[in-house]
Design a protein around this motif. Structure first.
Motif, PDB file in Angstrom:
ATOM      1  N   TYR A  10       0.835  -1.203   0.000  1.00  0.00           N
ATOM      2  CA  TYR A  10       0.000   0.000   0.000  1.00  0.00           C
ATOM      3  C   TYR A  10       0.871   1.254   0.000  1.00  0.00           C
ATOM      4  CZ  TYR A  10      -3.221   3.627   1.414  1.00  0.00           C
ATOM      5  OH  TYR A  10      -3.930   4.790   1.465  1.00  0.00           O
ATOM      6  N   ALA A  46      -8.738   4.035  -7.756  1.00  0.00           N
ATOM      7  CA  ALA A  46      -9.980   3.389  -7.316  1.00  0.00           C
ATOM      8  C   ALA A  46      -9.806   1.875  -7.224  1.00  0.00           C
ATOM      9  CB  ALA A  46     -11.115   3.742  -8.264  1.00  0.00           C
ATOM     10  N   ALA A  47      -9.085   1.295  -8.174  1.00  0.00           N
ATOM     11  CA  ALA A  47      -8.857  -0.150  -8.157  1.00  0.00           C
ATOM     12  C   ALA A  47      -8.049  -0.577  -6.940  1.00  0.00           C
ATOM     13  CB  ALA A  47      -8.153  -0.581  -9.437  1.00  0.00           C
ATOM     14  N   LYS A  49      -8.326   0.308  -4.019  1.00  0.00           N
ATOM     15  CA  LYS A  49      -9.195   0.128  -2.850  1.00  0.00           C
ATOM     16  C   LYS A  49      -9.769  -1.277  -2.790  1.00  0.00           C
ATOM     17  CE  LYS A  49     -10.498   4.964  -2.955  1.00  0.00           C
ATOM     18  NZ  LYS A  49     -11.588   5.919  -3.178  1.00  0.00           N
ATOM     19  N   HIS A  50      -9.811  -1.970  -3.939  1.00  0.00           N
ATOM     20  CA  HIS A  50     -10.442  -3.287  -4.009  1.00  0.00           C
ATOM     21  C   HIS A  50      -9.455  -4.415  -4.272  1.00  0.00           C
ATOM     22  CE1 HIS A  50     -14.224  -1.172  -3.936  1.00  0.00           C
ATOM     23  NE2 HIS A  50     -13.759  -0.390  -4.895  1.00  0.00           N
ATOM     24  N   ASP A  51      -8.416  -4.136  -5.032  1.00  0.00           N
ATOM     25  CA  ASP A  51      -7.439  -5.161  -5.398  1.00  0.00           C
ATOM     26  C   ASP A  51      -6.077  -4.490  -5.521  1.00  0.00           C
ATOM     27  OD1 ASP A  51      -5.911  -7.207  -6.424  1.00  0.00           O
ATOM     28  OD2 ASP A  51      -7.325  -7.733  -8.015  1.00  0.00           O
TER      29      ASP A  51
END
Length: 76
Positions: A10, A46-47, A49-51
């Motif tokens: 991250y 945005a991606a 946040k999910h993967d």
């Protein structure tokens, strides 16, 4: 332990996104191209946040394209 690896990834992705945004802002390209590049970065953000792993791969491809001078068509 897995949590530490996720946190490191991250941190890396966040730093690379920041660098990529700065690089896009500094490019001497038409505004439409800059908008298309910025939109791609927002999609990657945005991606993340999910993967996160997939976003990291997409970001590296995006940066490689920038480094090679491969830009998207100008948006209208």
């Amino acid at each position: 332990m897995e949590r530490d690896g996720q946190l490191e990834l991250y941190t890396l992705v966040a730093a690379r996104l920041k660098e990529a945004h700065a690089e896009v802002r500094a490019l001497q390209v038409p505004e439409g191209v800059r908008m298309a590049l910025t939109r791609k970065l927002l999609v990657i953000t945005a991606a993340a946040k999910h993967d996160l792993a997939n976003a990291a791969r997409r970001l590296e491809l995006f940066i490689a394209d920038l480094d090679e001078g491969r830009f998207p068509d100008e948006e209208r």
